[in-house]
Scaffold this motif. Structure first.
Motif, short mmCIF file in Angstrom:
data_model
loop_
_atom_site.label_atom_id
_atom_site.label_comp_id
_atom_site.label_asym_id
_atom_site.label_seq_id
_atom_site.Cartn_x
_atom_site.Cartn_y
_atom_site.Cartn_z
N LYS A 101 0.81 -1.22 0.00
CA LYS A 101 0.00 0.00 0.00
C LYS A 101 0.85 1.27 0.00
O LYS A 101 0.38 2.34 -0.39
CB LYS A 101 -0.91 0.01 1.23
CG LYS A 101 -1.89 -1.15 1.31
CD LYS A 101 -2.98 -1.05 0.27
CE LYS A 101 -4.02 -2.13 0.45
NZ LYS A 101 -5.12 -2.03 -0.54
N GLN A 150 -6.45 6.56 6.71
CA GLN A 150 -7.15 6.62 5.43
C GLN A 150 -8.24 7.69 5.43
O GLN A 150 -8.93 7.91 6.42
CB GLN A 150 -7.79 5.25 5.13
CG GLN A 150 -6.81 4.11 5.14
CD GLN A 150 -7.47 2.74 5.01
OE1 GLN A 150 -6.91 1.74 5.43
NE2 GLN A 150 -8.67 2.70 4.44
N GLY A 182 -11.11 3.28 7.33
CA GLY A 182 -10.13 3.02 8.38
C GLY A 182 -10.80 2.74 9.72
O GLY A 182 -11.74 3.44 10.13
N ASN A 228 -4.25 10.42 2.44
CA ASN A 228 -3.82 9.34 3.33
C ASN A 228 -2.44 9.70 3.88
O ASN A 228 -1.62 10.30 3.18
CB ASN A 228 -3.74 8.02 2.57
CG ASN A 228 -5.09 7.53 2.11
OD1 ASN A 228 -6.13 7.96 2.62
ND2 ASN A 228 -5.10 6.64 1.13
#
Length: 423
Positions: free
Chosen positions: A320, A353, A358, A383
């Motif tokens: 990510k 997030q 999140g 983010n």
């Protein structure tokens, strides 16, 4: 009296009247109301990228009100550059160091749209054309000195820097653990094998908020050069020289004008050091005592590949982040990740997030709940990595860490970027 003489007298009287009128006008203007002499920046000096004319001499004194700094290490870096040697300069901080720029109301008139790092590096290129200059920008948006002290070895010190500029006054908080992590970051840089010079740069939000006082206490203890953009910014707004909207478009990140002000503060200070020409100065050792303690002296970042995972739960391997490699993500379920790690202090880096997915997760160390991490950054601009301490002890041992979703969690997802440890 002749016609010629009369004409000459009339001309003299006319000139005297004009002078008198001009004098009266000037006196009227001066006495009518006080006025401020404004700094009017050019955006560059003779086509170069060095800012000039934004900051007055009085404001430079506000930018550097501290006395007793040991500037010898900084001068030695300049001497090395003057001799044409290799010089590596690094910057570590948050989004302002990375170069995030907001749009101010005066930016259209700016000749250059550069960051403080750009102005800083341009000064070195201009003043030391024979030097082999290398620059490292280790700024990461939304990060603080707690994450900084763990990543500084890999991101900065492994590059053998000669000078490191530290900027965390906006992202740190006025907490004991941030004070401790900031001091340990400074000590870690000063104790590096390359013995770099260290400069502290204090940025500020438009409302005046920053950790400058807390961080300046650390800098004064180690006699480090320190410069304050916040002091100058506050004076400019108070004096009516520039408005808030001109200096920043979001109240946090400088505009092109704000960066030019910051850049001039830095390059004028560097120029003052260069002009001292004192010859080579010996590096002075830092004080042996700490303001806080040496808790993060051996701090480092572990990827999720470096920990011993006992149970994955609903977590899966992921990618990510482009900065932190080998992530672990739970998109649904209870998470329930369990791993072991050997350290005195343990922390986590995770994704916050903005998509509303999140969640909030409980962290247990050796069966005891130590902290709740919140991955929800709804309403934020982007983010960002969050870093939080989870456990601390004076004894190094192997600990079992369990991460499970809180029963009242508002979201599902959590991505673990890395584990922070110190021994």
């Amino acid at each position: 009296m002749s016609l010629k003489t009369i004409t000459k007298v009339r001309k003299q009287l006319s000139c005297m009247c004009m002078v008198a009128i001009l004098f009266v006008s000037v006196v009227h203007i001066l006495t009518a109301a006080p006025f401020t002499v404004q700094a009017r920046g050019t955006g560059g000096i003779k086509g170069n990228n060095l800012p000039a004319g934004y900051v007055t001499d009085r404001q430079m004194q506000l930018a550097n009100p501290w006395t007793g700094a040991n500037e010898a290490p900084l001068f030695n870096v300049m001497r090395k550059a003057e001799n044409g040697q290799k010089v590596t300069i690094a910057f570590i901080g948050g989004s302002i160091t990375k170069g995030t720029m907001s749009t101010g109301t005066r930016d259209e008139s700016m000749n250059k749209k550069l960051t403080y790092v750009d102005y800083f590096t341009d000064w070195w290129y201009k003043k030391f054309p024979r030097a082999d200059l290398r620059f490292v920008n280790a700024g990461i948006s939304a990060t603080d000195s707690y994450l900084g002290v763990h990543r500084v070895q890999k991101d900065v010190l492994d590059k053998k820097p000669d000078l490191v500029v530290v900027e965390f006054a906006v992202n740190d908080k006025k907490t004991a653990y941030h004070k401790q992590s900031y001091e340990n970051l400074i000590r870690k840089i000063m104790n590096a094998s390359s013995k770099p010079a260290v400069m502290l740069f204090f940025m500020s939000k438009l409302n005046g908020w920053s950790c400058q006082l807390q961080q300046a206490e650390i800098g004064k203890h180690y006699r480090l050069p320190m410069l304050s953009y916040g002091n100058v910014m506050k004076d400019m707004i108070t004096q009516g020289i520039y408005t808030m909207e001109e200096l920043s478009g979001d109240a946090i990140h400088p505009s092109a004008l704000g960066y030019a002000v910051a850049g001039e503060i830095l390059v004028r200070y560097l120029e003052s050091i260069r002009q001292m020409a004192l010859g080579e100065a010996a590096y002075k050792k830092e004080p042996k005592s700490y303001v806080t303690s040496k808790k993060y002296e051996s701090a480092k970042v572990l990827t999720c590949k470096d920990i011993k995972i006992q149970k994955m739960g609903t977590f899966e391997e992921s990618s990510k982040s482009s900065i932190f490699k080998n992530n672990l993500t739970s998109a649904k379920g209870n998470g329930d990740l369990t791993f072991t790690v050997t350290a005195k202090s343990i922390g986590l880096v995770f994704a916050q997030q903005i998509n509303g997915r999140g969640g909030q997760y409980d962290v247990y160390v050796d069966g005891k709940k130590t902290v709740i991490i919140d991955a929800d950054n709804s309403g934020g601009r982007h983010n960002k990595p969050g870093a939080v301490p989870c456990y601390s002890s004076s004894t190094k041992k192997t600990h079992t860490v369990r991460i499970v979703k809180n029963k009242k969690s508002t979201g599902q997802a959590l991505t673990i970027y890395a584990v922070l440890v110190s021994n």
